[in-house]
Scaffold this motif. Structure first.
Motif, PDB file in Angstrom:
ATOM      1  N   GLY A 118      71.882  65.203 119.000  1.00 33.71           N
ATOM      2  CA  GLY A 118      70.827  64.487 119.710  1.00 33.71           C
ATOM      3  C   GLY A 118      71.127  63.021 119.952  1.00 33.71           C
ATOM      4  N   GLN A 119      72.343  62.578 119.567  1.00 33.44           N
ATOM      5  CA  GLN A 119      72.743  61.193 119.795  1.00 33.44           C
ATOM      6  C   GLN A 119      73.863  61.100 120.821  1.00 33.44           C
ATOM      7  OE1 GLN A 119      73.790  59.645 115.861  1.00 33.44           O
ATOM      8  NE2 GLN A 119      71.945  58.373 115.888  1.00 33.44           N
ATOM      9  N   ALA A 120      73.936  59.951 121.479  1.00 29.09           N
ATOM     10  CA  ALA A 120      75.031  59.661 122.405  1.00 29.09           C
ATOM     11  C   ALA A 120      75.759  58.413 121.931  1.00 29.09           C
ATOM     12  CB  ALA A 120      74.498  59.438 123.814  1.00 29.09           C
ATOM     13  N   GLN A 121      77.080  58.430 122.051  1.00 30.68           N
ATOM     14  CA  GLN A 121      77.876  57.236 121.781  1.00 30.68           C
ATOM     15  C   GLN A 121      78.116  56.532 123.106  1.00 30.68           C
ATOM     16  OE1 GLN A 121      81.337  57.261 118.963  1.00 30.68           O
ATOM     17  NE2 GLN A 121      82.490  56.826 120.831  1.00 30.68           N
ATOM     18  N   ILE A 122      77.846  55.233 123.156  1.00 32.21           N
ATOM     19  CA  ILE A 122      77.887  54.487 124.417  1.00 32.21           C
ATOM     20  C   ILE A 122      78.836  53.305 124.310  1.00 32.21           C
ATOM     21  CG2 ILE A 122      76.526  53.125 126.056  1.00 32.21           C
ATOM     22  CD1 ILE A 122      74.103  54.815 125.161  1.00 32.21           C
ATOM     23  N   GLU A 123      79.718  53.203 125.292  1.00 25.53           N
ATOM     24  CA  GLU A 123      80.549  52.010 125.443  1.00 25.53           C
ATOM     25  C   GLU A 123      79.800  51.066 126.378  1.00 25.53           C
ATOM     26  OE1 GLU A 123      85.006  50.674 126.983  1.00 25.53           O
ATOM     27  OE2 GLU A 123      84.562  52.787 126.596  1.00 25.53           O
ATOM     28  N   VAL A 124      79.354  49.946 125.840  1.00 23.41           N
ATOM     29  CA  VAL A 124      78.474  49.045 126.576  1.00 23.41           C
ATOM     30  C   VAL A 124      79.261  48.253 127.617  1.00 23.41           C
ATOM     31  CG1 VAL A 124      76.836  47.132 126.367  1.00 23.41           C
ATOM     32  CG2 VAL A 124      76.976  48.870 124.559  1.00 23.41           C
ATOM     33  N   GLU A 125      78.680  48.176 128.821  1.00 24.04           N
ATOM     34  CA  GLU A 125      79.282  47.392 129.901  1.00 24.04           C
ATOM     35  C   GLU A 125      78.552  46.074 130.123  1.00 24.04           C
ATOM     36  OE1 GLU A 125      80.983  50.413 133.134  1.00 24.04           O
ATOM     37  OE2 GLU A 125      78.865  50.768 132.698  1.00 24.04           O
ATOM     38  N   ALA A 126      77.240  46.073 129.941  1.00 25.85           N
ATOM     39  CA  ALA A 126      76.453  44.866 130.169  1.00 25.85           C
ATOM     40  C   ALA A 126      75.167  44.932 129.360  1.00 25.85           C
ATOM     41  CB  ALA A 126      76.118  44.716 131.656  1.00 25.85           C
ATOM     42  N   CYS A 127      74.732  43.776 128.862  1.00 23.09           N
ATOM     43  CA  CYS A 127      73.441  43.701 128.175  1.00 23.09           C
ATOM     44  C   CYS A 127      72.705  42.445 128.640  1.00 23.09           C
ATOM     45  CB  CYS A 127      73.611  43.708 126.659  1.00 23.09           C
ATOM     46  SG  CYS A 127      74.731  42.473 125.987  1.00 23.09           S
TER      47      CYS A 127
END
Length: 324
Positions: free
Chosen positions: A25-34
């Motif tokens: 139920g989780q996703a691993q995310i490589e962040v591009e912008a915050c």
């Protein structure tokens, strides 16, 4: 990025961290912008912040690297503690919290359509329910949230007045607003000259004693929305408390209404509503209805510079941290 202690941008520190494998139920995310928000600066100074080190940040956009949606670009409004966790290069997020980002949309533009535009959409359509032709006053009209409010209000067919310093009036006009110089004018008197019966609604992120004048600018059956304490907080917690007591007293007055607004924390802004409204705003952007202004895009490693710009009010538009 973590905040160590309370103070100026110097309390922001980049630290390496180990990212665990995603659970069911989780996703691993490589962040591009915050996104960078005024609330981040408040917490950095120690207001409404935990006593231990923490990572600020309301919203982010990135690519799923593990989970059910591998390869998809998504937006995330972080929870359960909204306003924490966004300043990072990687993170885990619940699959149900992901907002699909349209193919081809720049992640910096997508995140600029997050917190501020979602808040503006909710303030106008959910909290107030304003109809075309109605009038609105927004304080800090040239800031991140104020600019988004002007843009969303323009599309909604509203007449909008905005307080801003004289040097920012061209920006207010460009977004369809009628500027009022809060430094040289009494905004209540100026507004009454232009709109003798008062306005249908006022958005006040300043708080404190300013609420009394905002209330006076309303039409007889108008609505004041309280959504911040940016002015009162500079005078200390006693001013904040006096402002809260004033808001409670004004709420008991006849005719005019007073409503609080908190992103993802009030009945007209739940986390589920925020995700749905971000999808709506993104769709409206693809239709060409509005485009956010990127005031500055800086790498995550320059987070201190981003906060110095934020503190100085030196940028018109959204400040975004890029992790690419």
């Amino acid at each position: 990025m973590v905040v160590r202690g309370a103070g100026g941008p110097e309390v922001l520190h980049l630290e390496p961290h180990r990212l665990a494998a995603p659970r069911l139920g989780q996703a691993q995310i490589e962040v591009e912008a915050c996104g960078v928000a005024f609330g981040d600066a408040m917490r950095r100074r120690g207001y409404l912040a935990p006593p231990w080190r923490f990572t600020p940040g309301y919203d982010l956009v990135g690519v799923v690297t593990a989970g059910e949606q591998i390869g998809r670009r998504v937006g995330v409004i972080l929870g359960p503690w909204v306003g924490f966790g966004g300043y990072t290069s990687h993170l885990l997020a619940p699959e149900h919290a992901l907002v699909p980002i349209p193919v081809g949309l720049d992640p910096c533009v997508a995140v600029a359509l997050g917190l501020n535009y979602v808040s503006a959409h909710q303030l106008i359509h959910r909290t107030l329910g304003l109809a075309p032709g109605q009038s609105l006053l927004v304080h800090g009209a040239a800031g991140g949230l104020g600019s988004a409010v002007l843009d969303v209000a323009r599309v909604a067919g509203l007449r909008v007045f905005g307080t801003a310093s004289a040097g920012k009036h061209d920006r207010v006009r460009a977004l369809g607003g009628e500027p009022i110089d809060y430094r040289s004018e009494d905004f209540v008197r100026s507004l009454r000259r232009r709109c003798p019966d008062g306005v249908d609604a006022v958005l006040d992120p300043i708080g404190g004693s300013n609420l009394l004048r905002s209330h006076a600018a309303l039409a007889q059956r108008g609505t004041l929305v309280t959504l911040g304490i940016s002015g009162a907080i500079e005078q200390g917690w006693s001013a904040v408390i006096r402002g809260q007591l004033l808001a409670a007293r004004l709420a008991r007055s006849r005719g005019r209404r007073v409503r609080p607004y908190g992103f993802a924390s009030t009945p007209w802004s739940t986390p589920a509503m925020c995700r749905a409204d971000w999808a709506t705003v993104l769709q409206q952007h693809t239709e060409g209805l509005f485009t956010p202004t990127l005031g500055a895009v800086l790498p995550l490693t320059e987070v201190r510079r981003a906060h110095r710009l934020l503190d100085a009010g030196a940028v018109q538009g959204k400040i975004v941290l890029s992790c690419r």
